[in-house]
Motif scaffolding. Sequence first.
Motif, PDB file in Angstrom:
ATOM      1  N   GLY A  97       0.821  -1.214   0.000  1.00 51.35           N
ATOM      2  CA  GLY A  97       0.000   0.000   0.000  1.00 51.35           C
ATOM      3  C   GLY A  97       0.853   1.260   0.000  1.00 51.35           C
ATOM      4  N   LEU A  98       1.984   1.188   0.690  1.00 47.88           N
ATOM      5  CA  LEU A  98       2.915   2.318   0.700  1.00 47.88           C
ATOM      6  C   LEU A  98       3.775   2.337  -0.563  1.00 47.88           C
ATOM      7  CD1 LEU A  98       4.150   2.378   4.425  1.00 47.88           C
ATOM      8  CD2 LEU A  98       2.553   3.926   3.339  1.00 47.88           C
ATOM      9  N   ARG A  99       3.622   1.295  -1.384  1.00 42.88           N
ATOM     10  CA  ARG A  99       4.292   1.195  -2.688  1.00 42.88           C
ATOM     11  C   ARG A  99       5.822   1.171  -2.542  1.00 42.88           C
ATOM     12  NH1 ARG A  99       0.683   2.869  -6.581  1.00 42.88           N
ATOM     13  NH2 ARG A  99       2.204   2.010  -8.029  1.00 42.88           N
ATOM     14  N   LEU A 160       6.536   0.076  -8.651  1.00 42.71           N
ATOM     15  CA  LEU A 160       6.670   0.384  -7.224  1.00 42.71           C
ATOM     16  C   LEU A 160       5.775  -0.499  -6.347  1.00 42.71           C
ATOM     17  CD1 LEU A 160       7.103   4.268  -7.356  1.00 42.71           C
ATOM     18  CD2 LEU A 160       8.850   2.561  -6.835  1.00 42.71           C
ATOM     19  N   SER A 206       7.761  14.760   5.098  1.00 45.45           N
ATOM     20  CA  SER A 206       6.607  14.153   4.430  1.00 45.45           C
ATOM     21  C   SER A 206       6.025  13.095   5.360  1.00 45.45           C
ATOM     22  CB  SER A 206       7.033  13.519   3.100  1.00 45.45           C
ATOM     23  OG  SER A 206       7.978  12.515   3.341  1.00 45.45           O
ATOM     24  N   THR A 207       4.814  12.664   5.045  1.00 47.42           N
ATOM     25  CA  THR A 207       4.151  11.655   5.875  1.00 47.42           C
ATOM     26  C   THR A 207       3.967  10.370   5.080  1.00 47.42           C
ATOM     27  OG1 THR A 207       2.968  13.357   7.110  1.00 47.42           O
ATOM     28  CG2 THR A 207       2.064  11.126   7.202  1.00 47.42           C
ATOM     29  N   PHE A 208       4.471   9.256   5.596  1.00 47.01           N
ATOM     30  CA  PHE A 208       4.206   7.923   5.027  1.00 47.01           C
ATOM     31  C   PHE A 208       3.227   7.218   5.960  1.00 47.01           C
ATOM     32  CE2 PHE A 208       7.333   6.564   1.676  1.00 47.01           C
ATOM     33  CZ  PHE A 208       7.845   7.830   1.418  1.00 47.01           C
ATOM     34  N   ALA A 210      -0.221   7.713   5.887  1.00 52.58           N
ATOM     35  CA  ALA A 210      -1.385   8.541   6.226  1.00 52.58           C
ATOM     36  C   ALA A 210      -2.670   7.745   5.986  1.00 52.58           C
ATOM     37  CB  ALA A 210      -1.381   9.788   5.357  1.00 52.58           C
ATOM     38  N   TYR A 211      -3.775   8.255   6.500  1.00 50.04           N
ATOM     39  CA  TYR A 211      -5.030   7.550   6.255  1.00 50.04           C
ATOM     40  C   TYR A 211      -5.736   8.142   5.038  1.00 50.04           C
ATOM     41  CZ  TYR A 211      -8.406  11.020   7.991  1.00 50.04           C
ATOM     42  OH  TYR A 211      -9.209  12.116   8.132  1.00 50.04           O
ATOM     43  N   TRP A 216     -11.524   8.745  -0.693  1.00 51.25           N
ATOM     44  CA  TRP A 216     -10.366   8.516  -1.562  1.00 51.25           C
ATOM     45  C   TRP A 216      -9.748   7.129  -1.486  1.00 51.25           C
ATOM     46  CZ3 TRP A 216      -9.695  11.402  -5.561  1.00 51.25           C
ATOM     47  CH2 TRP A 216     -10.138  12.725  -5.537  1.00 51.25           C
ATOM     48  N   GLU A 219      -9.695   4.949  -4.670  1.00 50.25           N
ATOM     49  CA  GLU A 219      -8.774   5.400  -5.714  1.00 50.25           C
ATOM     50  C   GLU A 219      -7.354   4.874  -5.457  1.00 50.25           C
ATOM     51  OE1 GLU A 219     -11.281   7.128  -4.696  1.00 50.25           O
ATOM     52  OE2 GLU A 219     -12.277   7.786  -6.528  1.00 50.25           O
ATOM     53  N   PHE A 220      -6.945   4.862  -4.196  1.00 52.81           N
ATOM     54  CA  PHE A 220      -5.603   4.346  -3.894  1.00 52.81           C
ATOM     55  C   PHE A 220      -5.506   2.848  -4.211  1.00 52.81           C
ATOM     56  CE2 PHE A 220      -5.301   8.225  -1.259  1.00 52.81           C
ATOM     57  CZ  PHE A 220      -4.099   8.702  -1.764  1.00 52.81           C
ATOM     58  N   TYR A 222      -7.296   1.301  -6.461  1.00 55.83           N
ATOM     59  CA  TYR A 222      -7.330   1.204  -7.916  1.00 55.83           C
ATOM     60  C   TYR A 222      -5.931   1.434  -8.494  1.00 55.83           C
ATOM     61  CZ  TYR A 222      -8.987   1.855 -12.705  1.00 55.83           C
ATOM     62  OH  TYR A 222      -9.197   1.724 -14.055  1.00 55.83           O
ATOM     63  N   MET A 223      -5.219   2.413  -7.909  1.00 52.98           N
ATOM     64  CA  MET A 223      -3.869   2.726  -8.386  1.00 52.98           C
ATOM     65  C   MET A 223      -2.927   1.539  -8.167  1.00 52.98           C
ATOM     66  SD  MET A 223      -3.707   6.614  -6.982  1.00 52.98           S
ATOM     67  CE  MET A 223      -2.011   7.078  -7.304  1.00 52.98           C
ATOM     68  N   GLU A 226      -3.659  -0.939 -10.867  1.00 47.94           N
ATOM     69  CA  GLU A 226      -3.082  -0.480 -12.139  1.00 47.94           C
ATOM     70  C   GLU A 226      -1.583  -0.789 -12.188  1.00 47.94           C
ATOM     71  OE1 GLU A 226      -5.227   3.417 -14.012  1.00 47.94           O
ATOM     72  OE2 GLU A 226      -3.954   3.731 -12.266  1.00 47.94           O
TER      73      GLU A 226
END
Lengths: 390, 91
Positions: A97-99, A160, A206-208, A210-211, A216, A219-220, A222-223, A226
């Motif tokens: 999820g964090l890719r 990723l 930066s924030t890794f 996050a909720y 949204w 969409e995450f 779906y990405m 993809e």
Amino acid sequence: MSKKVVIHGSRAVAEAAKLAKVNVISAYPITPQTHIVADLAEMIANGELKAEYIRAESEHSAISACIGASAVGVRTFTSTSSQGIALMHEVLFIASGLRLPIVMSVANRAISAPLNIWCDHQDSISQRDTGWIQLYIEDNQEALDTTLQAFKISENSEVLLPTMVCMDGFILTHTVEPVEIPDQSLADQFLPKYKAQISLDPKIPSTFGAYADPEWYMEFRYMQNEAMERAKKAILDVDNQFKKIFNRSYGGLISEYKCNDAEVIFIAMGSVVGTIKEVIDRFRANGIKVGVLKVRSFRPFPKEEIKKAVSNAKVLAVVERSLSIGSDSPLYAEVKNTVGPELKTICFVAGLGGRDITELDIEEIIKRAYNAIKTGKIEREVEWIGLRLK
Amino acid sequence: MNSMRELTIGAVIKKPGSSRRNKTGTWRNLKPVIDIDKCLQCDNCQLFCPEGIIKKAKKGMEIDYDYCKGCGICANECPTRAIQMVKEGID
């Protein structure tokens, strides 16, 4: 200079991680994986590999430390097996999820209970929905080569996603085979230093992790899907690039062996493919048209490639090394879903908990497949090979 | 933001301070209301508030309702029962 040595499959994986110049290794020991990370620890102690080695108190922590390290933007590696990967379960979703392009070798081992340390694919197959790329390998050379490839696939900016390189526990991890260890300069040419696009850096906060609220989250997801679709091209491209430098390749997502004119095509993953090839050669000498399709990538699953490769077959024989108790077993379900009901597909459950899948077993499967061609119908959709029913 | 194409890979937040923009006070059902006359300014509510949104005022304590989720811990910890949890929307 590249050199040919006779080593365990586990050593081949350790050599690959060393060639990849991994920066952080975090691991917890479990049979039959332990000597992969033990070898890496030794390489670091001997000064052959400059990397941070984190001895975690569990697999859950080992993969969590990998996530932290990977988020900082360095190349990260771990290895596990069986209950170990089961304990990682919830964290595996976070890595994908964090890719983060983490690479993990999985020495495939049955899941308890009953307690069993030998090979089947239940451990990694049970993690198929975690969003990791899953590659299954056939021999020790492929173990080394695929581990190197895995970093390049995962780190591809179009992908990723983390990758599991799955190899049969004991059958490969503890078996010695001749393996060519490529020269470091060639490995560097194939796999340059990893440069993360975004990483944790106190200078650029930066924030890794996050909720994402209901607006949204979809969409995450779906990405991610993809990216997994794009991984199909990346796996093939990386295999081609590998061939150019090392003169070895594995077909990318699938590898076909004598499938073109085959009436019966085996579909299998892992080391059993080697055994099947041996038997096929003998049957071919007698004019019997058998082939084998190795599923190298289980995630992403190569639907189009398989459909094309089996289009002339009369019967498909899926050799299944894991179960989904209560429904069709995982590889069989995927294949059936891919080819549809027109093509006769039989599931042969074999080799659970490390039981050998022998040449005789493969011959038996060929016999039953031809029986289905002769009679025009499948006697039993699922057959358990070598089961002592009575 | 309208399109998913504007989202970052892995939901990484590149610009710090995003939690300030997320006014969590909208989650609240019950609102803590302080009776200033009963308040001793003992700081218990400030110390126990998990959100860190209570601070000392000139008289009594001050609650930042933009981020108070209404958990009621302050009311529970108040030794003089100066804080009442009131249903949101009823003043």
